[in-house]
Design a protein around this motif. Structure first.
Motif, PDB file in Angstrom:
ATOM      1  N   TRP A  36       6.187  -6.286  -1.169  1.00  0.00           N
ATOM      2  CA  TRP A  36       5.306  -7.330  -1.715  1.00  0.00           C
ATOM      3  C   TRP A  36       3.911  -6.727  -1.866  1.00  0.00           C
ATOM      4  N   PHE A  37       3.311  -7.023  -2.993  1.00  0.00           N
ATOM      5  CA  PHE A  37       1.943  -6.627  -3.275  1.00  0.00           C
ATOM      6  C   PHE A  37       1.184  -7.867  -3.733  1.00  0.00           C
ATOM      7  N   LYS A  43      -9.768  -7.208  -8.556  1.00  0.00           N
ATOM      8  CA  LYS A  43      -9.433  -6.238  -7.510  1.00  0.00           C
ATOM      9  C   LYS A  43      -8.165  -5.492  -7.871  1.00  0.00           C
ATOM     10  N   GLU A  44      -7.961  -4.354  -7.201  1.00  0.00           N
ATOM     11  CA  GLU A  44      -6.743  -3.597  -7.422  1.00  0.00           C
ATOM     12  C   GLU A  44      -5.564  -4.255  -6.707  1.00  0.00           C
ATOM     13  N   ARG A  45      -4.386  -3.905  -7.187  1.00  0.00           N
ATOM     14  CA  ARG A  45      -3.175  -4.420  -6.543  1.00  0.00           C
ATOM     15  C   ARG A  45      -3.052  -3.800  -5.150  1.00  0.00           C
ATOM     16  N   GLU A  46      -2.831  -4.661  -4.167  1.00  0.00           N
ATOM     17  CA  GLU A  46      -2.881  -4.274  -2.766  1.00  0.00           C
ATOM     18  C   GLU A  46      -1.506  -4.399  -2.118  1.00  0.00           C
ATOM     19  N   PHE A  47      -1.163  -3.402  -1.296  1.00  0.00           N
ATOM     20  CA  PHE A  47       0.086  -3.455  -0.543  1.00  0.00           C
ATOM     21  C   PHE A  47       0.029  -4.560   0.501  1.00  0.00           C
ATOM     22  N   GLY A  55      17.003  -3.654   5.907  1.00  0.00           N
ATOM     23  CA  GLY A  55      16.184  -4.658   6.568  1.00  0.00           C
ATOM     24  C   GLY A  55      15.777  -4.268   7.973  1.00  0.00           C
ATOM     25  N   GLY A  56      16.208  -3.096   8.414  1.00  0.00           N
ATOM     26  CA  GLY A  56      15.933  -2.698   9.784  1.00  0.00           C
ATOM     27  C   GLY A  56      14.535  -2.168  10.024  1.00  0.00           C
ATOM     28  N   ARG A  57      13.831  -1.880   8.969  1.00  0.00           N
ATOM     29  CA  ARG A  57      12.483  -1.328   9.109  1.00  0.00           C
ATOM     30  C   ARG A  57      11.530  -2.121   8.216  1.00  0.00           C
ATOM     31  N   THR A  58      10.429  -2.528   8.815  1.00  0.00           N
ATOM     32  CA  THR A  58       9.415  -3.251   8.051  1.00  0.00           C
ATOM     33  C   THR A  58       8.040  -2.701   8.373  1.00  0.00           C
ATOM     34  N   TYR A  59       7.120  -2.838   7.442  1.00  0.00           N
ATOM     35  CA  TYR A  59       5.733  -2.506   7.741  1.00  0.00           C
ATOM     36  C   TYR A  59       4.802  -3.291   6.832  1.00  0.00           C
ATOM     37  N   TYR A  60       3.533  -3.365   7.281  1.00  0.00           N
ATOM     38  CA  TYR A  60       2.594  -4.308   6.732  1.00  0.00           C
ATOM     39  C   TYR A  60       1.237  -3.693   6.482  1.00  0.00           C
ATOM     40  N   GLY A  61       0.532  -4.303   5.525  1.00  0.00           N
ATOM     41  CA  GLY A  61      -0.861  -3.940   5.341  1.00  0.00           C
ATOM     42  C   GLY A  61      -1.696  -4.479   6.492  1.00  0.00           C
ATOM     43  N   ASP A  62      -2.784  -3.822   6.784  1.00  0.00           N
ATOM     44  CA  ASP A  62      -3.607  -4.211   7.935  1.00  0.00           C
ATOM     45  C   ASP A  62      -4.118  -5.638   7.832  1.00  0.00           C
ATOM     46  N   SER A  63      -4.397  -6.102   6.645  1.00  0.00           N
ATOM     47  CA  SER A  63      -4.999  -7.425   6.484  1.00  0.00           C
ATOM     48  C   SER A  63      -4.025  -8.572   6.744  1.00  0.00           C
ATOM     49  N   VAL A  64      -2.738  -8.285   6.786  1.00  0.00           N
ATOM     50  CA  VAL A  64      -1.746  -9.351   6.982  1.00  0.00           C
ATOM     51  C   VAL A  64      -0.925  -9.156   8.250  1.00  0.00           C
ATOM     52  N   LYS A  65      -1.119  -8.054   8.917  1.00  0.00           N
ATOM     53  CA  LYS A  65      -0.326  -7.753  10.114  1.00  0.00           C
ATOM     54  C   LYS A  65      -0.491  -8.849  11.145  1.00  0.00           C
ATOM     55  N   SER A 100      13.317   2.894  -5.038  1.00  0.00           N
ATOM     56  CA  SER A 100      14.445   3.698  -4.584  1.00  0.00           C
ATOM     57  C   SER A 100      14.102   4.516  -3.347  1.00  0.00           C
ATOM     58  N   VAL A 101      12.856   4.499  -2.921  1.00  0.00           N
ATOM     59  CA  VAL A 101      12.468   5.172  -1.685  1.00  0.00           C
ATOM     60  C   VAL A 101      13.169   4.455  -0.535  1.00  0.00           C
ATOM     61  N   VAL A 102      13.954   5.182   0.227  1.00  0.00           N
ATOM     62  CA  VAL A 102      14.898   4.566   1.167  1.00  0.00           C
ATOM     63  C   VAL A 102      14.232   3.587   2.124  1.00  0.00           C
ATOM     64  N   GLY A 103      13.137   3.992   2.746  1.00  0.00           N
ATOM     65  CA  GLY A 103      12.510   3.136   3.744  1.00  0.00           C
ATOM     66  C   GLY A 103      11.447   2.225   3.195  1.00  0.00           C
ATOM     67  N   GLY A 104      11.233   2.263   1.884  1.00  0.00           N
ATOM     68  CA  GLY A 104      10.136   1.517   1.298  1.00  0.00           C
ATOM     69  C   GLY A 104       8.888   2.372   1.241  1.00  0.00           C
ATOM     70  N   SER A 105       7.817   1.833   0.685  1.00  0.00           N
ATOM     71  CA  SER A 105       6.609   2.617   0.486  1.00  0.00           C
ATOM     72  C   SER A 105       5.385   1.720   0.429  1.00  0.00           C
ATOM     73  N   TYR A 106       4.244   2.278   0.848  1.00  0.00           N
ATOM     74  CA  TYR A 106       2.963   1.595   0.710  1.00  0.00           C
ATOM     75  C   TYR A 106       2.408   1.739  -0.714  1.00  0.00           C
ATOM     76  N   ASP A 107       2.895   2.743  -1.418  1.00  0.00           N
ATOM     77  CA  ASP A 107       2.305   3.153  -2.685  1.00  0.00           C
ATOM     78  C   ASP A 107       2.925   2.400  -3.845  1.00  0.00           C
ATOM     79  N   ARG A 108       2.142   1.668  -4.587  1.00  0.00           N
ATOM     80  CA  ARG A 108       2.690   0.873  -5.692  1.00  0.00           C
ATOM     81  C   ARG A 108       3.311   1.762  -6.768  1.00  0.00           C
ATOM     82  N   ASN A 109       2.890   3.001  -6.856  1.00  0.00           N
ATOM     83  CA  ASN A 109       3.456   3.908  -7.855  1.00  0.00           C
ATOM     84  C   ASN A 109       4.901   4.299  -7.550  1.00  0.00           C
ATOM     85  N   ASP A 110       5.364   4.034  -6.343  1.00  0.00           N
ATOM     86  CA  ASP A 110       6.754   4.320  -5.983  1.00  0.00           C
ATOM     87  C   ASP A 110       7.711   3.210  -6.408  1.00  0.00           C
ATOM     88  N   TYR A 111       7.164   2.107  -6.870  1.00  0.00           N
ATOM     89  CA  TYR A 111       7.990   0.947  -7.224  1.00  0.00           C
ATOM     90  C   TYR A 111       8.223   0.911  -8.726  1.00  0.00           C
TER      91      TYR A 111
END
Length: 124
Positions: A36-37, A43-47, A55-65, A100-111
């Protein structure tokens, strides 16, 4: 190719909760990690959050953690974003994306695939 459709946005007050959904169709959902972005005006699109294929691994942007939770239901081809304790600064268009990045990515360019977005507005 995968098609993504977000829903669940709306106008809420500060402190409220909202759950966004993203329904996927097309190629096998479990081939993709999901993210989700969000993008506020000017403003720029934010992770915001990402979840791995299983579904076994998740991570978050600092502003929503600590306030937002991402989850997925592979049987329903759907990814969710539960948003609690919403703040006016969470106001943005929220986008679901697939990578397609297996664990997901922070980088919008990977999507490679994106939904059309859903507006979330939080009033003070």
């Amino acid at each position: 190719q995968v098609q993504l459709v977000e829903s669940g946005g709306g106008l809420v007050q500060a402190g409220d909760s909202l759950r966004l959904s993203c329904a996927a169709s097309g190629r096998t959902f479990t081939r993709y990690a999901m993210g989700w972005f969000r993008q506020a005006p000017g403003k720029e699109r934010e992770f915001v959050a990402a979840i791995s294929r299983s579904g076994g691994r998740t991570y978050y942007g600092d502003s929503v953690k600590g306030r937002f939770t991402i989850s997925r239901d592979n049987a329903k081809n759907t990814v969710y974003l539960q948003m609690n304790s919403l703040k006016p600064e969470d106001t943005a268009v929220y986008y679901c994306a697939a990578t397609s990045v297996v664990g997901g990515s922070y980088d919008r360019n990977d999507y490679a695939y994106w939904g059309q977005g859903t507006q979330v507005t939080v009033s003070s």
